[in-house]
Structure formats: C-alpha cells, structure tokens
Write an enzyme that holds these catalytic residues in place. Structure first.
Site, short mmCIF file in Angstrom:
data_model
loop_
_atom_site.label_atom_id
_atom_site.label_comp_id
_atom_site.label_asym_id
_atom_site.label_seq_id
_atom_site.Cartn_x
_atom_site.Cartn_y
_atom_site.Cartn_z
N CYS A 17 0.87 -1.19 0.00
CA CYS A 17 0.00 0.00 0.00
C CYS A 17 0.90 1.23 0.00
O CYS A 17 2.13 1.11 0.14
CB CYS A 17 -0.84 -0.01 1.27
SG CYS A 17 0.21 0.02 2.74
N HIS A 79 3.78 2.02 11.82
CA HIS A 79 2.66 1.83 12.74
C HIS A 79 2.41 3.02 13.65
O HIS A 79 1.37 3.10 14.30
CB HIS A 79 2.92 0.58 13.60
CG HIS A 79 3.40 -0.58 12.79
ND1 HIS A 79 4.74 -0.89 12.64
CD2 HIS A 79 2.73 -1.46 12.04
CE1 HIS A 79 4.86 -1.94 11.85
NE2 HIS A 79 3.67 -2.30 11.46
N CYS A 101 2.47 5.89 8.92
CA CYS A 101 1.59 6.08 7.76
C CYS A 101 0.71 7.31 7.99
O CYS A 101 0.13 7.46 9.08
CB CYS A 101 0.71 4.85 7.56
SG CYS A 101 -0.46 5.10 6.21
N HIS A 129 -0.62 -4.68 19.59
CA HIS A 129 -0.17 -4.28 18.25
C HIS A 129 0.45 -2.88 18.35
O HIS A 129 -0.12 -2.01 19.02
CB HIS A 129 -1.34 -4.30 17.26
CG HIS A 129 -0.90 -4.12 15.84
ND1 HIS A 129 -0.59 -2.88 15.32
CD2 HIS A 129 -0.66 -5.01 14.85
CE1 HIS A 129 -0.20 -3.03 14.06
NE2 HIS A 129 -0.23 -4.31 13.75
N GLU A 131 0.53 -0.36 16.43
CA GLU A 131 -0.32 0.77 16.05
C GLU A 131 -1.28 1.11 17.19
O GLU A 131 -1.53 2.30 17.46
CB GLU A 131 -1.12 0.44 14.78
CG GLU A 131 -1.99 1.63 14.35
CD GLU A 131 -2.98 1.30 13.25
OE1 GLU A 131 -2.66 0.46 12.38
OE2 GLU A 131 -4.07 1.90 13.27
N THR A 169 -6.24 0.64 11.93
CA THR A 169 -6.49 0.80 10.48
C THR A 169 -6.58 -0.53 9.73
O THR A 169 -7.03 -0.55 8.59
CB THR A 169 -5.36 1.62 9.83
OG1 THR A 169 -4.12 0.97 10.13
CG2 THR A 169 -5.34 3.05 10.32
N SER A 227 1.84 -9.68 10.57
CA SER A 227 1.10 -8.69 9.78
C SER A 227 -0.40 -8.80 10.04
O SER A 227 -1.04 -9.79 9.69
CB SER A 227 1.39 -8.89 8.29
OG SER A 227 0.43 -8.23 7.51
N ASN A 229 -3.02 -7.07 8.77
CA ASN A 229 -3.93 -7.09 7.62
C ASN A 229 -3.83 -8.39 6.84
O ASN A 229 -4.81 -8.86 6.27
CB ASN A 229 -3.74 -5.84 6.76
CG ASN A 229 -2.54 -5.94 5.85
OD1 ASN A 229 -2.64 -6.42 4.73
ND2 ASN A 229 -1.38 -5.49 6.33
FE1 SF4 Z 1 -0.89 0.73 4.53
FE2 SF4 Z 1 -1.23 0.62 7.18
FE3 SF4 Z 1 -1.23 2.96 5.91
FE4 SF4 Z 1 -3.25 1.26 5.56
S1 SF4 Z 1 -2.71 2.33 7.44
S2 SF4 Z 1 -2.21 2.48 3.96
S3 SF4 Z 1 -2.18 -0.71 5.65
S4 SF4 Z 1 0.48 1.54 6.10
#
Ligand code: SF4
Length: 313
Positions: A17, A79, A101, A129, A131, A169, A227, A229
C-alpha cells in the site's frame, strides 16, 4: 493424490500500500543520504523479507530507544508511536524521520483534537499491536481498548456524553462493524469518525478476497505472521468457506495443500513485496499451474509525500 493445480488467480489489489511504500523508501533514502547505520524503531513494516533486506543494507531495528547511540538517525515505523516515545526520542537528541503512515497520523490528530474538546475514547483494535500502542499512547488516560464484542460490556467510562470511537487501520471490516454496533448499543451517543479509520488498502484487499475466495479451491496469502492485515485476509477466506494459508515465501508452501485443488487464489498483505508473490507463482508453476490470471479490481493510485529532508532534488 498429487497437486492438481491448473490455474492461479491473483486478487486485485494486493500487496504494498502507499503507507508501506513510503515507509520503506524513507529508510532507503536515509541510508543513501546519511549512510549506515540507520536505526529503526520496531520493524518498519511487518514483513520478514523487507526487514532482512533493510538489515542487509545497514538498518538496525530496535524496540528500546536506549539501544540507539547519541546523535544517531532514527526512523519511526509505519505503525506510529506514542507521545512518550516521541518525547524520549527528542530528549535523546536523535535525528528523527517519521515513517508513520499518514492514515495512522490522521487518527492520532483526530484523537488529540477531540481530547482537547473533552472527549473520552473507545479504541477498537488488537492489544499489543504497535499501532494500537501508538494510538492509545497519544493520551495518558481516557482511551479504552476493546478487542471484541464481549469487551464492550466491560468498558468503564467516566461519562457517556462525550465519547468517541476510533479503530486500528488494519482490522477486519466485518468484525469492526460488529464491535462498533455493540458500542453504539451500549453508548448511543458515541461519536463516530466521518470517515472510517480502517484504511483504503485494508478495505480494498478484503473486498478483493471476498470476490476471489468463493471462486477458488484454496487461497494463499503472502504475508508475515506479525502482519495484522495479512492475517485478516486469511481469516476472511476461511469464513467464506475457502481453505486458506498464509506464507512468508515460496518455501512455506506445502504440496499436500494442493491435492485435489484446481484453482488457487493468491493475494498478499499490504506489507508483502511483489517479489515474494512472483516467487510463489513460480513455485505454483513447478507444482503444475499452467496459467495465471488477474481478477478485475480497484486500481489504487494513492501516494504519500516523503518527509522534508528526504525528498529528491
Ligand atoms: Fe498501509 Fe497501514 Fe497505511 Fe493502511 S494504514 S495504507 S495498511 S500503512
């Protein structure tokens, strides 16, 4: 019985992504600009191949900031980090590049803004996690984690008038909706985000698996065990009744999985590089696959800008 694979069908979209692309590029550019070593707090993204590749190029991954020497360059992982980690890194005088991100940062900004307005929070996410630790750590109190519907009944809030919900997310879209419904039943006044926190990449990869899984005999997800996701993609296929496995690379594939299977679906989590998908396809060809087909799907065009100081030119 031996593998009877005829066709590999690729989910669209799959793999990297925009947030992962950006995070890896930040480490690579920091290495090119400042030279090795570059310190990275936590795995830059949850993928073994990516982390090993960056280690070979001179990145050092650490969890504790005390392991970073004074004056070093430090990158925060995709994260995100808590305010305490951000403060400590600043106090220790590191030169910092933030690979959080932007879609995680957006959640942090929203939490800070609503906190100033007096809100208390319920966070839907997975305990431990990074994040979740980063988002919960935007505040020193007043943010409560729920991992499933059962947790909702146990949440102790100070008041119910100013209560907002935020989510990790990379959750299962369906699980998150169910938990949110339970939150709304218990706290009818809870404030939802205008736009959901589950990111576009998570949503698109899950939508693609929903389309693909019922059409194939088995689904392979390329992704590392850490991971979030990627794990959700495997679970989703299983819930739809399709046998599914997550692999870190081609050597994890077991020929017996493919006995009596003609169509193999293939996808990859947001942190899994395309080279691993190609290697898995090669292995599936060696096991008998004669054709590879792409499912039609959403074309992603999102790109995130790099931090100042690492842009070219
Ligand atoms: Fe990628 Fe995580 Fe950002 Fe979603 S939140 S775009 S999975 S890095």
């Amino acid at each position: 019985m031996s593998p009877s694979i005829e066709e590999v069908v690729l989910a669209e979209p799959r793999g990297f992504c925009a947030g992962v692309d950006r995070a890896i590029e930040i480490v690579e550019r920091a290495l090119a600009k400042f030279g090795a070593p570059i310190y990275v707090r936590h795995e830059i993204v949850h993928n073994t191949y990516v982390v090993d590749d960056l280690k070979a190029k001179g990145a050092i991954f650490i969890e504790d900031l005390a392991d970073v020497p004074p004056g070093a360059t430090l990158v925060f992982s995709a994260h995100g980090v808590s305010q305490a980690v951000r403060r400590e890194a600043k106090e220790r005088g590191f030169s910092i590049f933030d690979a959080t991100c932007p879609l995680v940062t957006k959640v942090h900004v929203e939490v800070a803004k609503l906190h100033r307005e007096g809100y208390e929070f319920i966070m839907i996410g997975h305990k431990g996690h990074p994040e979740v630790e980063g988002t919960m750590g935007q505040l020193s109190e007043g943010i409560h984690l729920v991992e499933d519907v059962a947790d909702v009944a146990d949440v102790q809030v100070r008041q119910t008038e100013k209560l907002a919900v935020v989510t990790q997310t990379t959750l299962s879209v369906d699980d998150a909706a169910e938990i949110l419904a339970a939150v709304k039943r218990r706290f009818p006044l809870v404030r939802e985000q205008k736009q959901q926190d589950i990111c576009y990449a998570t949503q698109n990869r899950q939508d693609a698996v929903k389309l693909l899984a019922p059409k194939v005999d088995i689904l392979i997800v390329v992704g590392s065990p850490t991971s979030s996701n990627s794990n959700r993609l495997r679970e989703l296929a299983e819930r739809l009744g399709t046998e599914a496995y997550m692999v870190d690379g081609p050597s994890d594939l077991k020929p017996q999985w493919f006995e009596g299977k003609r169509q193999v679906g293939l996808t990859a989590g947001a942190s899994a590089p395309n080279i691993l998908v190609e290697q898995v396809i090669e292995r599936l060809r060696a096991l008998g696959a004669v054709s590879v087909r792409h499912m039609p799907g959403v074309v992603e065009t999102i790109e995130f800008p790099l931090p100042k100081g690492l842009k070219l030119g």
